[in-house]
Design a protein around this motif. Structure first.
Motif, short mmCIF file in Angstrom:
data_model
loop_
_atom_site.label_atom_id
_atom_site.label_comp_id
_atom_site.label_asym_id
_atom_site.label_seq_id
_atom_site.Cartn_x
_atom_site.Cartn_y
_atom_site.Cartn_z
N GLN A 47 3.22 5.29 -5.42
CA GLN A 47 3.05 5.22 -6.87
C GLN A 47 4.28 4.66 -7.59
OE1 GLN A 47 1.23 8.69 -8.51
NE2 GLN A 47 -0.36 8.53 -6.96
N LYS A 48 4.94 3.71 -6.92
CA LYS A 48 6.19 3.16 -7.43
C LYS A 48 6.09 2.69 -8.88
CE LYS A 48 8.73 -0.99 -6.41
NZ LYS A 48 8.58 -2.21 -5.62
N LYS A 49 5.00 1.98 -9.19
CA LYS A 49 4.93 1.38 -10.52
C LYS A 49 4.61 2.39 -11.61
CE LYS A 49 4.62 -3.13 -10.52
NZ LYS A 49 3.97 -4.36 -10.96
N MET A 50 4.10 3.56 -11.22
CA MET A 50 3.80 4.58 -12.22
C MET A 50 5.08 5.07 -12.90
SD MET A 50 0.63 5.33 -12.68
CE MET A 50 0.56 7.00 -13.33
N PHE A 51 6.19 5.03 -12.15
CA PHE A 51 7.40 5.66 -12.65
C PHE A 51 8.13 4.89 -13.75
CE2 PHE A 51 6.43 8.32 -9.15
CZ PHE A 51 6.81 9.57 -9.61
N GLU A 82 2.55 -7.31 -14.43
CA GLU A 82 3.72 -6.49 -14.12
C GLU A 82 3.45 -5.01 -14.45
OE1 GLU A 82 6.76 -7.31 -12.76
OE2 GLU A 82 7.32 -5.19 -12.94
N ALA A 83 2.71 -4.78 -15.53
CA ALA A 83 2.52 -3.41 -16.00
C ALA A 83 1.56 -2.62 -15.13
CB ALA A 83 2.02 -3.42 -17.44
N CYS A 84 0.66 -3.29 -14.44
CA CYS A 84 -0.41 -2.55 -13.75
C CYS A 84 0.12 -1.76 -12.56
CB CYS A 84 -1.50 -3.50 -13.28
SG CYS A 84 -2.85 -2.58 -12.48
N LYS A 142 6.84 4.89 -16.52
CA LYS A 142 6.63 5.87 -17.58
C LYS A 142 6.72 7.25 -16.93
CE LYS A 142 3.48 2.98 -20.29
NZ LYS A 142 4.26 2.74 -21.53
N PRO A 143 7.90 7.87 -16.97
CA PRO A 143 8.16 9.06 -16.16
C PRO A 143 7.25 10.26 -16.44
CG PRO A 143 10.17 8.26 -17.20
CD PRO A 143 9.06 7.44 -17.74
N ILE A 144 6.94 10.52 -17.70
CA ILE A 144 6.16 11.75 -17.99
C ILE A 144 4.74 11.65 -17.43
CG2 ILE A 144 5.23 13.24 -19.81
CD1 ILE A 144 7.83 12.61 -21.39
N PRO A 145 4.00 10.61 -17.80
CA PRO A 145 2.67 10.53 -17.17
C PRO A 145 2.75 10.40 -15.65
CG PRO A 145 3.00 8.69 -18.72
CD PRO A 145 4.19 9.58 -18.82
N ALA A 146 3.83 9.77 -15.15
CA ALA A 146 3.96 9.62 -13.70
C ALA A 146 4.05 10.97 -13.02
CB ALA A 146 5.19 8.78 -13.37
N LEU A 147 4.82 11.87 -13.64
CA LEU A 147 5.01 13.21 -13.07
C LEU A 147 3.70 13.99 -13.07
CD1 LEU A 147 7.63 14.49 -12.04
CD2 LEU A 147 7.66 15.83 -14.15
N LEU A 148 3.02 13.95 -14.22
CA LEU A 148 1.74 14.66 -14.33
C LEU A 148 0.73 14.07 -13.35
CD1 LEU A 148 1.57 14.84 -18.23
CD2 LEU A 148 2.10 16.73 -16.68
N VAL A 193 0.85 -1.20 0.00
CA VAL A 193 0.00 0.00 0.00
C VAL A 193 0.88 1.25 0.00
CG1 VAL A 193 -1.73 1.31 1.29
CG2 VAL A 193 -1.89 -1.19 1.17
N LEU A 194 1.90 1.22 0.86
CA LEU A 194 2.76 2.40 0.97
C LEU A 194 3.55 2.66 -0.30
CD1 LEU A 194 4.07 2.14 4.64
CD2 LEU A 194 2.55 3.88 3.66
N LEU A 195 4.17 1.60 -0.83
CA LEU A 195 5.03 1.78 -2.00
C LEU A 195 4.23 1.98 -3.28
CD1 LEU A 195 7.85 -0.84 -1.43
CD2 LEU A 195 8.04 1.63 -1.35
#
Lengths: 443, 265
Positions: free
Chosen positions: A57-61, A386-388, A63-69, A50-52
């Motif tokens: 949002q560990k897995k969002m990164f 893995e992607a989710c 894809k760095p650009i959408p992760a940042l937005l 839950v924390l990570l």
């Protein structure tokens, strides 16, 4: 006017609460249509997820650009909720900026000033991020937002959420802008907030041209618009893919902890196999009165976490864009599997509540929503899992449906049936004599 | 002393003499029957013998783990296979298993325990890497792969399924090979197309076969050696290379074959 506002607010918050609670109960009962599965072991590992994964949002990164937005909207959402708390307290008590007044009372005025400026800064970031996201969806047409399952409603849903968020943020800024005009005119009931940079720059000049009465109306309308918008949005998201903002936390907690490659065991099969092989069952289990269906044909054959996964899915398409079958033009799209499960759960749940036919409606998940062709295209490679970013497991659903096809329908492809009979008779998936198995050592 | 690098003893033989091996080598169906993969089996046997590791195989007592049956949905058949295998493994008091097949590895390690089979299970890439780490296997400085461009194809059942990404790569790095990555690698590695029992059926309708897509990525790296660690990946990539008519210049080799060749075994 003052009392009327309080009464009105009570009515609004009560109505929102009613609809929200009703809808939450329905979603919960839809999730509970699934079979039981224990996902409460190892709480410390679950909290770590839950924390990570949810908070961090560990897995969002990946894809760095959408992760940042995304993280800008996410932080905006979390922090601006503190202001919503003030809105609600104000609404219930008929006060204005109750937290601000309280902070001023304890000599922490500057803190409130900084807080408000932070909110506005985040509001601006949210607006910009939402604009970028709208551009990605509609102008740049990022490929993963397209696909067979992305019909008009999912596309509209995606855009509506972004537009909604932009409008809500503008309402905050307008309100603060008008508020500052009223403060500058020493109108009663508008305590000092200090100068708020963004709203002052954007709206102060504009509203200062108008008479006080009008600005009061603007401030009130913006206030009501924002709080009604928040309440409306809260109800809206329970019908939308946007539910991930809540369910992501639950979904990461209840996610599978074992290696991704491990398939769930079927104890009902184990019992039968042990009887067939004449192996004593050390833990004799009560024979269930009704033999459950083997594998999954419909929602109630899946386990509840599969359905929670479906409600958590925000249709980002990362799974589908990594799926080897989808990449090479096969019909399978893991995102579609999740959307189908949710649609079917909604349909069944709604029917059962209305005293309708429920599961006896002549339809089923396999066949009417998901085709065999999709299920057969999966390579079980775990790329979707893995992607989710919120630990959804589409593969679990696919493999459970395959079990139904193989064991209840016997509708596996002919070549798989040959493979089965090879294993049965030759103990290898190919047609080789078992006595030849060790020949390699002599060659 | 001329030791026989091809020597293989069965578990029955060990049991008869009242001995027990350090490790059981689970050969798997592809390793036993597939002509191409038999060469991998033999390469691994050579490595084991070269390092004087006491190992046994089950020989004709071995049987399909049930992986393709389970992935295709036939749980009954899988459990029949699993229970029979577990009975044999337990009757020999097997503690440690090594296998050159990620599918066998995954299913014995992760799915047999629930049915009563508890063993320490290693994939041969991890097993070999541990031997290198322990200093038992020291690839020579002038081995055949020094400086050779190699790309490694992640097997899904090692990588995403079991988080094994480093061991195969470290193994290649220990040879001083020039390891180049494909566009999609590690957690994003593209499947060869054979997992989930796809090996045993024609692919569904689509615009391309998955193994062709993956082979193209491998060729883009410019490497002349594609390293794989799985019998199904080996078949799919070899077919892909043939499809591109590159089989003369591009070799698909298993990690065990690469190590055996580097060691001149």
């Amino acid at each position: 006017m003052f009392v009327l506002q309080i009464i009105l607010f009570f009515i609004v918050i009560g109505t929102t609460g009613y609809f929200l609670i009703r809808r939450i109960r329905r979603i919960r009962s839809n999730i509970r249509l699934g079979r039981k599965i224990d996902r409460k072991d190892h709480p410390s590992k679950r909290w770590k997820n839950v924390l990570l994964v949810a908070f961090g949002q560990k897995k969002m990164f990946k894809k760095p650009i959408p992760a940042l937005l995304h993280i800008m909207i996410y932080i905006g959402f979390l922090v601006i909720n503190i202001e919503v708390l003030e809105f609600i307290l104000d609404g219930l008590t008929g006060s204005h900026r109750i937290i601000g007044q309280w902070l001023q009372g304890i000599g922490a005025f500057e803190f409130y000033h900084i807080l408000m400026n932070t909110f506005e800064f985040l509001a601006i970031l949210v607006i910009l991020s939402c604009l970028f996201f709208l551009i990605r969806r509609n102008v740049l047409k990022v490929q993963r937002f397209t696909g067979e399952e992305m019909t008009s409603w999912p596309k509209l849903d995606g855009n509506l959420i972004l537009i909604f968020e932009i409008i809500l943020m503008i309402a905050i800024l307008k309100m603060n802008g008008a508020d500052q005009v009223l403060q500058s005119r020493n109108v009663e009931g508008y305590p000092e907030t200090g100068s708020l940079f963004f709203s002052k720059t954007l709206f102060f000049g504009f509203y200062s041209k108008y008479q006080t009465d009008f600005v009061v109306v603007v401030e009130r309308v913006a206030w009501w618009f924002h709080i009604l918008g928040i309440f409306g949005f809260a109800i809206y998201i329970t019908y939308s893919k946007h539910l991930h903002i809540v369910l992501a936390f639950f979904n990461t907690y209840f996610a599978k902890l074992e290696p991704a490659g491990k398939m769930d065991n079927m104890p009902e099969v184990t019992n039968e196999v042990k009887m067939m092989l004449g192996i004593a069952n050390e833990t004799p289990q009560e024979q269930p009165t009704e033999i459950p269906r083997l594998g999954a044909k419909d929602i109630n054959d899946l386990h509840w976490k599969n359905i929670m996964d479906a409600y958590t899915c925000t249709e980002c398409g990362r799974c589908t864009s990594e799926c080897p079958a989808n990449l090479t033009g096969k019909k399978l799209s893991p995102r579609k599997i999740m959307m189908d499960v949710r649609d079917r759960a909604e349909e069944i749940g709604e029917s059962l509540r209305r005293g309708g036919k429920g599961f006896e409606d002549g339809k089923s998940l396999l066949g009417d929503f998901i085709s065999k062709e999709e299920i057969l295209a999966c390579t079980s490679c775990n790329a979707c899992v893995e992607a989710c970013p919120v630990l959804i497991d589409p593969l679990s659903i696919i493999l459970q449906i395959r079990r139904y096809m193989a064991m209840e329908e016997s509708s596996s492809p002919q070549s798989w049936n040959s493979m089965f009979s090879n294993i049965e008779t030759n103990f290898a998936p190919w047609k080789f004599a078992p006595s030849d198995r060790f020949n390699w050592s002599k060659e | 002393m001329n030791k026989d690098l091809n020597k293989v003893r069965t578990m029955a033989d060990f049991a008869e003499k009242g001995e027990s091996p350090e490790v059981l080598f689970w050969v798997g169906c592809a390793g036993s029957f597939d002509d191409r993969y038999k060469r991998v089996t033999k390469a691994f046997v050579k490595i084991l013998n070269h390092l004087n590791i006491q190992f046994a195989v089950l020989g004709t007592e071995e049987s399909c783990t049930g992986d393709p049956a389970r992935r295709a949905g036939n749980e009954f058949l899988f459990q029949m296979q699993a229970m029979n295998n577990i009975q044999i493994l337990n009757s020999y008091h097997i503690k440690k298993i090594v296998t050159a097949c990620p599918h066998c590895f995954n299913i014995i390690k992760n799915e047999y325990p629930e049915l009563g089979g508890n063993y320490e299970v290693l994939h041969h890439s991890v097993f070999i890497q541990q031997l290198i780490d322990d200093g038992k296997l020291k690839p020579s400085d002038n081995n055949a792969f020094k400086g050779v461009k190699i790309t490694y194809h992640d097997s899904c059942y090692l990588g995403r399924a079991n988080n094994i990404y480093q061991a195969p790569r470290r193994l290649l790095e220990s040879l001083d090979a020039d390891l180049v990555e494909m566009k999609r690698c590690r957690t994003k590695g593209l499947c060869c197309g054979a997992g989930g029992a796809q090996m045993f059926k024609e692919p569904e309708k689509g615009k391309k076969d998955i193994n062709i897509e993956r082979t193209e990525e491998a060729l883009e790296t410019g490497a002349k050696t594609i390293a794989s660690a799985c019998p199904f990946c080996m078949t799919m990539l070899t077919d892909g290379v043939k499809n591109k008519e590159k089989e003369e210049e591009i070799k698909v080799l298993d990690l065990a074959e690469i190590i055996a060749k580097a060691e001149n075994l």
